[in-house]
Enzyme design. Structure first.
Site, short mmCIF file in Angstrom:
data_model
loop_
_atom_site.label_atom_id
_atom_site.label_comp_id
_atom_site.label_asym_id
_atom_site.label_seq_id
_atom_site.Cartn_x
_atom_site.Cartn_y
_atom_site.Cartn_z
N GLY A 189 0.79 -1.22 0.00
CA GLY A 189 0.00 0.00 0.00
C GLY A 189 0.81 1.26 0.00
O GLY A 189 0.30 2.33 0.32
N ASP A 190 2.10 1.17 -0.38
CA ASP A 190 2.93 2.38 -0.37
C ASP A 190 3.98 2.27 -1.47
O ASP A 190 3.79 1.52 -2.43
CB ASP A 190 3.55 2.60 1.01
N ASP A 191 5.10 2.98 -1.30
CA ASP A 191 6.11 2.99 -2.35
C ASP A 191 6.61 1.57 -2.62
O ASP A 191 6.96 0.84 -1.70
CB ASP A 191 7.31 3.86 -1.93
#
Length: 416
Positions: A225-227
């Site tokens: 859910g992120d980089d």
């Protein structure tokens, strides 16, 4: 230069000694029943971490304390998972500290000339769900430890490695050089049904680089859910090849310029053969995006800051396919609130010499490119070739492109 002369007898002794010597080997069998395996692992590293091999054949090892494994001319063969206990209170109080953004680490891998092999069956299990539920809706919450940091290391290889349910960032390369991370699988998934569709797996980056050089990422699959992979300050000579990202924010440059008066550099970055798509749980917000802080300090890290300086240059992104909210984007206006426009165009961080080749895919919005460079530091020497990005409205007009304070060639819709 005269050739060195070695008497025949001495030469025979040297060869015999090398031939007869066997690398030291240490095997660690899990105690089971949730008992802490960290002491046995650390003892094996003490005995075999220099010139030897540490073998972990069990399926699961309980790790109930922060660990540092220092390897020199050695290998760690990990056939099962290091399972870090989900005791939030303990880890918040006892994790190693990481100065950037006041963050935490659970495992330091240090040394030189080493190999860590997960054999595609081993790696890290972080009991991430406990952390996701605890930190829901709070970015960079103090005390969530990264699963593994390759720290103060040179000439190391980590391969065939899994990181499942990481506590925070899955991995970090910090103050290291000549590091290869190959054949990785990272998965951060939320199973808390009360999440109601929100991203509770934020801050589960696949990997970040910081103060490191000559790093290769190759053959990665990331779901989270992120980089997917992010370049933090002073990341140079880094290559990405064959990277697949599902859910999250794509390939990130930054954030950078967060600390006032600090000189941050990202340079010599080569990215090739990348796919970024939504997962069943999270959207994909970008293919590649660039983010620098405003030119004045507002608030304190990890979620506030600004006023840093520096540059990003010599970047090539080739063969990127993305299905995302905005395929390519840049902001120079990161601030504490993320919405404060009072300090727009104050950043002095330079985004120069950046090139895109064969970029394809689609946008979930009517915007395919959104580059908002600072008027104090216009983006220059950018180029585009073979760009095929389709917005949600299927148009291909200037309205689908934002190119503020940008000097670019090869893309008619960007006029500077």
């Amino acid at each position: 230069m005269r050739a060195s002369f070695i008497p025949a007898g001495l030469l025979f002794l040297v060869i015999t000694s090398q031939t007869l010597a066997r690398p030291r080997q240490c095997r660690v069998i899990s105690k089971g029943d949730g008992k802490d395996d960290a002491p046995a692992l650390l003892a094996a590293v003490d005995n075999c971490g220099k010139g030897g091999t540490i073998i972990l054949p069990s399926k699961n090892y309980t790790i109930a304390q922060p660990i540092t494994t220092h390897l020199e001319h050695a290998s760690l063969e990990l056939h099962g998972f290091l399972s870090f206990t989900p005791n939030i209170t303990y880890w918040v109080a006892n994790s190693y500290r990481f100065p950037f953004q006041n963050q935490s680490i659970s495992w330091h891998l240090t040394g030189h000339d080493f190999t860590v092999d997960g054999h595609k069956t081993g790696g890290v299990f972080g009991h991430g769900q406990t952390w996701y539920t605890w930190a829901r809706g709070q970015g960079n919450l103090y005390g969530r430890p990264m699963s593994i940091s390759i720290t103060n290391a040179t000439r190391g290889v980590v391969k065939n490695f899994n990181i499942i349910q990481p506590q925070f960032w899955s991995s970090l390369v910090w103050n290291s050089s000549e590091i290869v991370l190959r054949d990785f699988y990272v998965n951060a998934t939320n199973f808390d049904t009360s999440a109601n569709g929100s991203n509770w797996v934020q801050n589960t980056d696949g990997s970040d680089t910081y103060q490191s050089s000559n790093i290769l990422y190759e053959n990665w699959i990331y779901q989270g859910g992120d980089d997917c992979i992010a370049f933090k300050p002073n990341s140079t000579k880094i290559a990405l090849r064959n990277i697949s990202c599902f859910g999250g924010a794509g390939i990130a440059f930054g954030s950078i310029g967060q600390y006032p008066g600090e000189l941050d550099i990202i340079s010599d970055i080569s990215i090739e053969n990348v796919v970024t798509k939504p997962s069943m749980q999270n959207p994909m917000t970008a293919g590649a995006y660039f983010k620098s802080w405003i030119g004045v300090q507002v608030g304190l890290p990890p979620n506030g800051g600004g006023g840093g300086m520096g540059y990003c240059k010599n970047v090539t992104i080739r063969n990127l396919h993305t299905e995302s909210t905005v395929p390519l984007s840049l902001t120079s206006n990161l601030s504490y609130s993320q919405l404060n426009q009072s300090y727009a165009n104050t950043s002095t961080f330079l985004w120069d010499d950046i090139h895109f080749i064969n970029i394809s895919g689609s946008s979930a919005t009517d915007r395919v490119i959104d580059f908002e460079c600072s008027s104090k530091a216009p983006c220059k020497d950018w180029s585009f070739r073979d760009i095929n990005l389709v917005p949600a409205n299927n148009d291909n007009t200037d309205e689908n492109y934002v190119c503020q304070n940008l000097n670019a060639t090869g893309l008619d819709q960007c006029h500077g």
